[in-house]
Design a protein around this motif. Structure first.
Motif, PDB file in Angstrom:
ATOM      1  N   LEU A 106       0.838  -1.209   0.000  1.00 29.90           N
ATOM      2  CA  LEU A 106       0.000   0.000   0.000  1.00 29.90           C
ATOM      3  C   LEU A 106       0.870   1.254   0.000  1.00 29.90           C
ATOM      4  N   HIS A 107       1.839   1.280   0.895  1.00 31.40           N
ATOM      5  CA  HIS A 107       2.693   2.462   1.019  1.00 31.40           C
ATOM      6  C   HIS A 107       3.536   2.655  -0.236  1.00 31.40           C
ATOM      7  N   ARG A 108       3.975   1.560  -0.845  1.00 31.50           N
ATOM      8  CA  ARG A 108       4.751   1.656  -2.086  1.00 31.50           C
ATOM      9  C   ARG A 108       3.911   2.291  -3.192  1.00 31.50           C
ATOM     10  N   ARG A 109       2.654   1.860  -3.311  1.00 34.31           N
ATOM     11  CA  ARG A 109       1.777   2.424  -4.328  1.00 34.31           C
ATOM     12  C   ARG A 109       1.553   3.916  -4.101  1.00 34.31           C
ATOM     13  N   LEU A 110       1.354   4.295  -2.838  1.00 27.86           N
ATOM     14  CA  LEU A 110       1.138   5.715  -2.545  1.00 27.86           C
ATOM     15  C   LEU A 110       2.391   6.527  -2.844  1.00 27.86           C
ATOM     16  N   SER A 111       3.555   5.966  -2.552  1.00 28.10           N
ATOM     17  CA  SER A 111       4.809   6.673  -2.834  1.00 28.10           C
ATOM     18  C   SER A 111       4.962   6.988  -4.312  1.00 28.10           C
ATOM     19  N   GLN A 112       4.410   6.133  -5.161  1.00 34.39           N
ATOM     20  CA  GLN A 112       4.530   6.337  -6.602  1.00 34.39           C
ATOM     21  C   GLN A 112       3.635   7.463  -7.110  1.00 34.39           C
ATOM     22  N   VAL A 113       2.457   7.611  -6.514  1.00 33.61           N
ATOM     23  CA  VAL A 113       1.501   8.600  -7.029  1.00 33.61           C
ATOM     24  C   VAL A 113       1.429   9.874  -6.189  1.00 33.61           C
ATOM     25  N   ASP A 114       1.835   9.783  -4.910  1.00 31.40           N
ATOM     26  CA  ASP A 114       1.770  10.950  -4.029  1.00 31.40           C
ATOM     27  C   ASP A 114       2.879  10.860  -2.993  1.00 31.40           C
ATOM     28  N   PRO A 115       4.133  11.098  -3.413  1.00 31.10           N
ATOM     29  CA  PRO A 115       5.262  10.951  -2.490  1.00 31.10           C
ATOM     30  C   PRO A 115       5.178  11.863  -1.268  1.00 31.10           C
ATOM     31  N   GLU A 116       4.582  13.040  -1.429  1.00 30.93           N
ATOM     32  CA  GLU A 116       4.472  13.956  -0.287  1.00 30.93           C
ATOM     33  C   GLU A 116       3.595  13.365   0.812  1.00 30.93           C
ATOM     34  N   MET A 117       2.438  12.828   0.421  1.00 31.08           N
ATOM     35  CA  MET A 117       1.553  12.226   1.413  1.00 31.08           C
ATOM     36  C   MET A 117       2.168  10.957   1.984  1.00 31.08           C
ATOM     37  N   ALA A 118       2.864  10.183   1.155  1.00 29.76           N
ATOM     38  CA  ALA A 118       3.509   8.956   1.635  1.00 29.76           C
ATOM     39  C   ALA A 118       4.547   9.274   2.700  1.00 29.76           C
ATOM     40  N   ALA A 119       5.238  10.412   2.540  1.00 28.94           N
ATOM     41  CA  ALA A 119       6.258  10.803   3.515  1.00 28.94           C
ATOM     42  C   ALA A 119       5.640  11.209   4.850  1.00 28.94           C
ATOM     43  N   LYS A 120       4.390  11.650   4.817  1.00 23.95           N
ATOM     44  CA  LYS A 120       3.730  12.097   6.046  1.00 23.95           C
ATOM     45  C   LYS A 120       3.115  10.948   6.828  1.00 23.95           C
ATOM     46  N   LEU A 121       2.765   9.871   6.131  1.00 21.30           N
ATOM     47  CA  LEU A 121       2.030   8.783   6.770  1.00 21.30           C
ATOM     48  C   LEU A 121       2.942   7.625   7.141  1.00 21.30           C
ATOM     49  N   HIS A 122       2.676   7.040   8.282  1.00 23.75           N
ATOM     50  CA  HIS A 122       3.445   5.868   8.702  1.00 23.75           C
ATOM     51  C   HIS A 122       3.104   4.700   7.787  1.00 23.75           C
ATOM     52  N   PRO A 123       4.097   3.936   7.337  1.00 19.69           N
ATOM     53  CA  PRO A 123       3.823   2.807   6.435  1.00 19.69           C
ATOM     54  C   PRO A 123       2.813   1.805   6.972  1.00 19.69           C
ATOM     55  N   HIS A 124       2.653   1.736   8.282  1.00 20.91           N
ATOM     56  CA  HIS A 124       1.720   0.768   8.864  1.00 20.91           C
ATOM     57  C   HIS A 124       0.344   1.367   9.140  1.00 20.91           C
ATOM     58  N   ASP A 125       0.163   2.641   8.835  1.00 21.67           N
ATOM     59  CA  ASP A 125      -1.143   3.269   9.045  1.00 21.67           C
ATOM     60  C   ASP A 125      -2.029   2.958   7.837  1.00 21.67           C
ATOM     61  N   LYS A 126      -2.507   1.729   7.798  1.00 20.42           N
ATOM     62  CA  LYS A 126      -3.217   1.226   6.614  1.00 20.42           C
ATOM     63  C   LYS A 126      -4.404   2.077   6.215  1.00 20.42           C
ATOM     64  N   ARG A 127      -5.187   2.501   7.174  1.00 20.72           N
ATOM     65  CA  ARG A 127      -6.431   3.185   6.858  1.00 20.72           C
ATOM     66  C   ARG A 127      -6.170   4.536   6.191  1.00 20.72           C
ATOM     67  N   LYS A 128      -5.198   5.283   6.690  1.00 29.00           N
ATOM     68  CA  LYS A 128      -4.910   6.586   6.097  1.00 29.00           C
ATOM     69  C   LYS A 128      -4.219   6.436   4.742  1.00 29.00           C
ATOM     70  N   VAL A 129      -3.318   5.464   4.651  1.00 30.76           N
ATOM     71  CA  VAL A 129      -2.649   5.230   3.370  1.00 30.76           C
ATOM     72  C   VAL A 129      -3.668   4.802   2.322  1.00 30.76           C
ATOM     73  N   ALA A 130      -4.577   3.905   2.701  1.00 25.54           N
ATOM     74  CA  ALA A 130      -5.615   3.444   1.769  1.00 25.54           C
ATOM     75  C   ALA A 130      -6.512   4.601   1.355  1.00 25.54           C
ATOM     76  N   ARG A 131      -6.844   5.474   2.297  1.00 28.26           N
ATOM     77  CA  ARG A 131      -7.699   6.616   1.973  1.00 28.26           C
ATOM     78  C   ARG A 131      -7.020   7.544   0.970  1.00 28.26           C
ATOM     79  N   SER A 132      -5.724   7.809   1.153  1.00 33.18           N
ATOM     80  CA  SER A 132      -5.004   8.677   0.222  1.00 33.18           C
ATOM     81  C   SER A 132      -4.940   8.062  -1.172  1.00 33.18           C
ATOM     82  N   LEU A 133      -4.738   6.747  -1.219  1.00 38.83           N
ATOM     83  CA  LEU A 133      -4.736   6.064  -2.517  1.00 38.83           C
ATOM     84  C   LEU A 133      -6.113   6.140  -3.164  1.00 38.83           C
ATOM     85  N   GLN A 134      -7.157   5.965  -2.362  1.00 30.67           N
ATOM     86  CA  GLN A 134      -8.525   6.038  -2.877  1.00 30.67           C
ATOM     87  C   GLN A 134      -8.800   7.427  -3.467  1.00 30.67           C
TER      88      GLN A 134
END
Length: 426
Positions: A106-134
């Motif tokens: 999940l975090h890898r996918r977010l890093s590809q499309v939104d590196p700024e948000m990926a840098a702010k979110l903990h890799p294990h914070d699944k719900r927030k990472v999933a929301r940003s990807l959504q």
């Protein structure tokens, strides 16, 4: 309190209190709906607030869940799909689908499309990472870019867009920790005495019956041996569906469901003595998690309202509720004076609360604790981690090894509870 029924577990306002003042947003969502969100809440509440203003009345938002209050104060939420404002989201919510993926993926996918948000979110914070990807998948715009747009609007700030209702104030009822803890423990005892377990058991049964009626049994449950002696999949076992609930969505996120899980699924499967022990375990767990949640609520107020001075943060007035014998003097009288002052457009006699802000604090700093093999985000979180029992345990162990001339290896016997909430690296 939006869910129908379940009045005890959700600490719903009593019918007597509801008769004193008109209440809204209570008991209108079927608790079996698993995808009711803060966006659904906001989309129903905002028109109600407008309706109350139109009648020359003052809306009072009571909480509770501060994230939901924020959705009404600021422009902070993002609509990713057009839908009727009063209806919950349809089945197949993309965020729920994304949460099934591995955290690292999940975090890898977010890093590809939104590196700024990926840098702010903990890799294990699944719900927030999933929301940003959504958000990115359904709008085509990086989540971070949308947030910047909100904050840069006139009147915007660190918490999001401008205040929706500029003439707002917050009354924060707070108590001494010892008094609050004692009050919360008594509340749990009162909930049990009022029929909490019967309410949970009834909902448990209705939940199972609904799943059977929908014919949505999965193979793992079809093959389960029913505890009550019926045939697999015939609906005789009241524990099958409840036992697989993940407690991540809908009403199941509410405090009280997870805590009594073992007790509820043990019915008919163990001795009365074991049942009694499981019941006591559930009650004590409910008391602990309730007190923990109250601490998080207070921390939220401090971090989100008091430590973010600016034009888009309403004033916060503290009201001391430790001594209920002094309710009139310490709470009711000053609250009425503050509200009356706001209605009349003059300065309240009380001073709003203010906390000094550490301008040097970096909330997005990244540090790796090699000793604990953990990623820590934020200066304050790092300070909390270095004081946590887990970190100090590892530190003590390393010093012993160094003193004995040994080497630091895998500490498999280390404590696993981290007070700072940090998470192991993937």
């Amino acid at each position: 309190q939006v869910y129908k029924g379940l009045d005890i577990i959700t600490n719903k306002v009593s019918p007597q209190e509801q008769r004193l003042c008109r209440h809204h947003m209570i008991s209108f969502v079927d608790p079996l709906v698993s995808n009711y969100t803060v966006v659904d809440f906001r989309d129903k509440a905002v028109p109600l607030i407008s309706y109350i203003f139109a009648r020359d009345k003052i809306p009072i938002v009571v909480g509770g869940t501060n994230y939901y209050i924020e959705s009404l104060l600021w422009k902070v939420l993002i609509n990713t799909k057009e839908k009727p404002s009063s209806a919950p989201r349809p089945d197949g919510d993309r965020k729920v689908e994304l949460e099934q993926l591995d955290s690292a993926e999940l975090h890898r996918r977010l890093s590809q499309v939104d590196p700024e948000m990926a840098a702010k979110l903990h890799p294990h914070d699944k719900r927030k990472v999933a929301r940003s990807l959504q958000v990115f998948e359904e709008t085509g715009i990086p989540h971070s870019e949308i947030l910047h747009q909100q904050q840069e609007e006139e009147g915007g700030g660190p918490l999001g867009g401008p205040l929706k209702y500029p003439h707002s104030c917050i009354l924060w009822l707070h108590a001494d920790q010892a008094a609050l803890d004692a009050r919360l423990e008594k509340r749990v005892d009162d909930m049990v005495a009022a029929g909490l377990l019967e309410e949970l058991r009834d909902f448990h049964r209705r939940y199972n019956q609904e799943k059977v009626a929908e014919n949505r049994w999965v193979s793992s449950q079809i093959l389960s041996a029913p505890a009550s002696g019926g045939s697999p999949g015939d609906g005789c076992d009241p524990c099958l569906w409840f036992s697989r609930q993940d407690y991540q969505h809908g009403i199941f996120q509410s405090i009280g469901f997870k805590e009594f899980h073992e007790y509820l699924i043990s019915e008919g499967n163990c001795s009365p003595e074991t049942r009694a022990l499981l019941l006591e375990k559930g009650i004590q767990a409910l008391k602990q998690v309730t007190k923990r949640y109250a601490r998080r609520q207070n921390k939220w107020v401090r971090n989100r309202f008091l430590k973010r001075p600016g034009p888009n943060v309403p004033p916060v007035y503290g009201l001391e509720v430790s001594d209920l014998q002094r309710w009139e003097e310490d709470v009711l009288k000053p609250a009425l004076e503050i509200v009356e002052s706001f209605i009349q457009g003059r300065e309240p006699p009380a001073e709003p609360l203010r906390l000094e802000q550490d301008e040097k604090e970096n909330k997005r700093s990244h540090r790796v604790c090699e000793l604990c093999d953990r990623l820590i985000i934020g200066d304050r979180e790092w300070a909390a981690h270095t004081r946590s029992k887990s970190h100090l345990h590892h530190l003590k162990k390393r010093r012993k090894l160094e003193a004995s001339g040994g080497t630091v290896g895998d500490s498999g016997d280390a404590e696993t509870s981290d007070e700072d909430g940090s998470l192991p690296l993937p």
